[in-house]
Motif scaffolding. Structure first.
Motif, PDB file in Angstrom:
ATOM      1  N   VAL A  78       0.843  -1.207   0.000  1.00 46.03           N
ATOM      2  CA  VAL A  78       0.000   0.000   0.000  1.00 46.03           C
ATOM      3  C   VAL A  78       0.873   1.251   0.000  1.00 46.03           C
ATOM      4  N   ALA A  79       1.886   1.260   0.884  1.00 44.10           N
ATOM      5  CA  ALA A  79       2.767   2.432   0.988  1.00 44.10           C
ATOM      6  C   ALA A  79       3.502   2.686  -0.321  1.00 44.10           C
ATOM      7  N   ALA A  80       3.883   1.609  -1.004  1.00 44.79           N
ATOM      8  CA  ALA A  80       4.584   1.761  -2.289  1.00 44.79           C
ATOM      9  C   ALA A  80       3.711   2.520  -3.280  1.00 44.79           C
ATOM     10  N   GLY A  81       2.400   2.313  -3.179  1.00 44.84           N
ATOM     11  CA  GLY A  81       1.457   2.997  -4.064  1.00 44.84           C
ATOM     12  C   GLY A  81       1.567   4.508  -4.015  1.00 44.84           C
ATOM     13  N   GLU A  82       1.997   5.033  -2.848  1.00 44.77           N
ATOM     14  CA  GLU A  82       2.190   6.488  -2.709  1.00 44.77           C
ATOM     15  C   GLU A  82       3.188   7.010  -3.737  1.00 44.77           C
ATOM     16  N   HIS A  83       4.109   6.130  -4.146  1.00 49.93           N
ATOM     17  CA  HIS A  83       5.176   6.571  -5.050  1.00 49.93           C
ATOM     18  C   HIS A  83       4.898   6.187  -6.507  1.00 49.93           C
ATOM     19  N   ALA A  84       3.747   5.559  -6.736  1.00 50.68           N
ATOM     20  CA  ALA A  84       3.420   5.104  -8.096  1.00 50.68           C
ATOM     21  C   ALA A  84       3.432   6.285  -9.059  1.00 50.68           C
ATOM     22  N   GLY A  85       3.983   6.038 -10.247  1.00 60.38           N
ATOM     23  CA  GLY A  85       4.019   7.089 -11.261  1.00 60.38           C
ATOM     24  C   GLY A  85       5.153   8.078 -11.055  1.00 60.38           C
ATOM     25  N   HIS A  86       5.896   7.899  -9.976  1.00 57.73           N
ATOM     26  CA  HIS A  86       7.024   8.786  -9.695  1.00 57.73           C
ATOM     27  C   HIS A  86       8.310   8.015  -9.988  1.00 57.73           C
ATOM     28  N   ALA A  87       9.340   8.734 -10.413  1.00 56.10           N
ATOM     29  CA  ALA A  87      10.624   8.099 -10.720  1.00 56.10           C
ATOM     30  C   ALA A  87      11.146   7.312  -9.512  1.00 56.10           C
ATOM     31  N   ARG A  88      10.707   7.716  -8.322  1.00 54.27           N
ATOM     32  CA  ARG A  88      11.183   7.100  -7.096  1.00 54.27           C
ATOM     33  C   ARG A  88      10.584   5.698  -6.863  1.00 54.27           C
ATOM     34  N   TYR A  89       9.530   5.357  -7.621  1.00 49.98           N
ATOM     35  CA  TYR A  89       8.823   4.104  -7.372  1.00 49.98           C
ATOM     36  C   TYR A  89       9.748   2.886  -7.465  1.00 49.98           C
ATOM     37  N   ASP A  90      10.575   2.839  -8.519  1.00 45.60           N
ATOM     38  CA  ASP A  90      11.468   1.682  -8.691  1.00 45.60           C
ATOM     39  C   ASP A  90      12.457   1.572  -7.536  1.00 45.60           C
ATOM     40  N   ASP A  91      12.936   2.738  -7.073  1.00 47.61           N
ATOM     41  CA  ASP A  91      13.838   2.726  -5.921  1.00 47.61           C
ATOM     42  C   ASP A  91      13.115   2.185  -4.699  1.00 47.61           C
ATOM     43  N   TYR A  92      11.850   2.606  -4.545  1.00 45.54           N
ATOM     44  CA  TYR A  92      11.097   2.184  -3.358  1.00 45.54           C
ATOM     45  C   TYR A  92      10.934   0.670  -3.332  1.00 45.54           C
ATOM     46  N   VAL A  93      10.464   0.117  -4.444  1.00 53.26           N
ATOM     47  CA  VAL A  93      10.179  -1.332  -4.412  1.00 53.26           C
ATOM     48  C   VAL A  93      11.459  -2.163  -4.323  1.00 53.26           C
ATOM     49  N   ALA A  94      12.608  -1.550  -4.677  1.00 53.64           N
ATOM     50  CA  ALA A  94      13.879  -2.279  -4.563  1.00 53.64           C
ATOM     51  C   ALA A  94      14.402  -2.305  -3.123  1.00 53.64           C
ATOM     52  N   LEU A  95      13.849  -1.456  -2.251  1.00 56.00           N
ATOM     53  CA  LEU A  95      14.334  -1.408  -0.868  1.00 56.00           C
ATOM     54  C   LEU A  95      13.839  -2.618  -0.076  1.00 56.00           C
ATOM     55  N   LYS A  96      14.734  -3.208   0.702  1.00 57.42           N
ATOM     56  CA  LYS A  96      14.292  -4.243   1.651  1.00 57.42           C
ATOM     57  C   LYS A  96      13.973  -3.510   2.943  1.00 57.42           C
ATOM     58  N   LEU A  97      12.719  -3.556   3.364  1.00 58.54           N
ATOM     59  CA  LEU A  97      12.319  -2.686   4.470  1.00 58.54           C
ATOM     60  C   LEU A  97      12.149  -3.409   5.795  1.00 58.54           C
ATOM     61  N   HIS A  98      12.280  -4.713   5.797  1.00 57.94           N
ATOM     62  CA  HIS A  98      12.235  -5.417   7.080  1.00 57.94           C
ATOM     63  C   HIS A  98      12.871  -6.803   6.961  1.00 57.94           C
ATOM     64  N   GLY A  99      13.287  -7.306   8.113  1.00 54.36           N
ATOM     65  CA  GLY A  99      13.880  -8.643   8.156  1.00 54.36           C
ATOM     66  C   GLY A  99      13.086  -9.539   9.096  1.00 54.36           C
ATOM     67  N   ILE A 100      11.768  -9.362   9.102  1.00 59.50           N
ATOM     68  CA  ILE A 100      10.939 -10.081  10.090  1.00 59.50           C
ATOM     69  C   ILE A 100      11.051 -11.600   9.928  1.00 59.50           C
TER      70      ILE A 100
END
Lengths: 215, 215
Positions: free
Chosen positions: A82-104
């Motif tokens: 859902v949070a990734a959707g905030e960046h949809a359509g922005h150049a930053r989107y690919d960077d966002y989805v490439a981030l590992k955001l947790h190690g749960i």
């Protein structure tokens, strides 16, 4: 108990600076477990943090149930989508989805930190106008734990892409507890003195001068 | 920049524990000023704290205007009189009014810490569901500053008996900044490894076992 105030020399000061510089938000963990005595030592140092009215409102919940860990990881993945959707359509989107955001799923230890919003300790000193001081006290304990962990070569990752009410319900805690943090704890795969978000070009460190003002 | 992860030895670990044990919330200050370079060093270490999305949302406002200091002290005294009323008719009332709860009039340095709730840095990473993470990042910086100060023999007192909106208005900051803390900074009159609230019988330290749970 020492009765004379300690002095800290330049050597200690330099190593303290090194400790601060190598404290990272870790999302990539090595499989090596954290010894139970080390976990106990970390918690014992965390509670040396300040708390408003000495209320000690921190409540640490260690995760022991594999099914709960899996459910938490799934929840965070959903919220992250859902949070990734905030960046949809922005150049930053690919960077966002490439981030590992947790190690749960792989961190050796998972711990939630809650704040008891109605602690008996402290007798409500200091919270008449700023009840959030209880939550802030818990954060001070987390930052203390973070440094105590790094000193021992252990990394901590603070996961915040989650719905606090959902996670609180999953963990079945008293109603007056509010979730402050979900923490992944373990030995980092790649220790670094540079934040991963800086390494990956998401956000650089900004000048201190931009953060200090006078009145 | 060091490129190999540092190891911290037992000697450092012991002194770090001593640092944690001697960090106090200070309300009694010696008149000795804090050197400007020391203040700069403290701030430089504070911003090594973690922040959500590397947003660095902390804004430090140093007080330079004597009239403002006096007005802040008066405001806190007023709020404190109201807060004391909570304990009226209780045996604890006499203990409460005997507590010195701030050193705003005499501390060499007064600094407010604000959180920018709409920072450009960080691109909103990690705050979609927990916007309070920005405020928590500021608290992590304050706890870091606190330890950095104690290392240098300097004490910090966090004043929370105040109306955040009133203090924010007094300090005339941008509308998206929220007040996290009003800090008194200076050399402590009486360094101690025991919280003043413990010394005075207000609240003792509680067992760690009462703070740790499993799920």
């Amino acid at each position: 108990m020492t009765h004379h105030a300690p002095l800290f020399d330049d050597d200690f000061a330099q190593r303290f600076e090194t400790l601060l510089r190598w404290r990272r938000d870790v999302r990539h963990f090595a499989p090596q477990p954290v010894a139970e005595q080390v976990m106990a030592d970390l918690l014992a140092q965390a509670v040396l943090a300040p708390s408003v009215g000495h209320a000690q409102p921190w409540r640490f919940v260690r995760l022991r149930t594999p099914g709960l860990r899996a459910a938490l990881a799934d929840h965070v993945d959903e919220q992250n989508a859902v949070a990734a959707g905030e960046h949809a359509g922005h150049a930053r989107y690919d960077d966002y989805v490439a981030l590992k955001l947790h190690g749960i799923r792989e961190a050796p230890e998972i711990m939630a930190v809650f704040c008891d919003e109605q602690p008996l300790a402290g007798h409500r000193l200091g919270i008449a106008t700023m009840p959030e001081m209880l939550r802030y006290s818990c954060v001070a304990a987390i930052q203390t734990l973070w440094l105590a962990a790094r000193l021992r070569g252990i990394g901590l990752g603070w996961v915040s892409i989650l719905d606090p009410r959902t996670v609180t319900a999953m963990l079945d805690v008293p109603p007056q507890w509010s979730l402050i943090a979900l923490l992944c704890i373990g030995y980092p795969a790649e220790p670094s003195d540079k934040p991963e978000l800086e390494q990956r070009g998401w956000q650089s460190r900004e000048p201190l001068a931009d953060r200090v003002f006078e009145r």
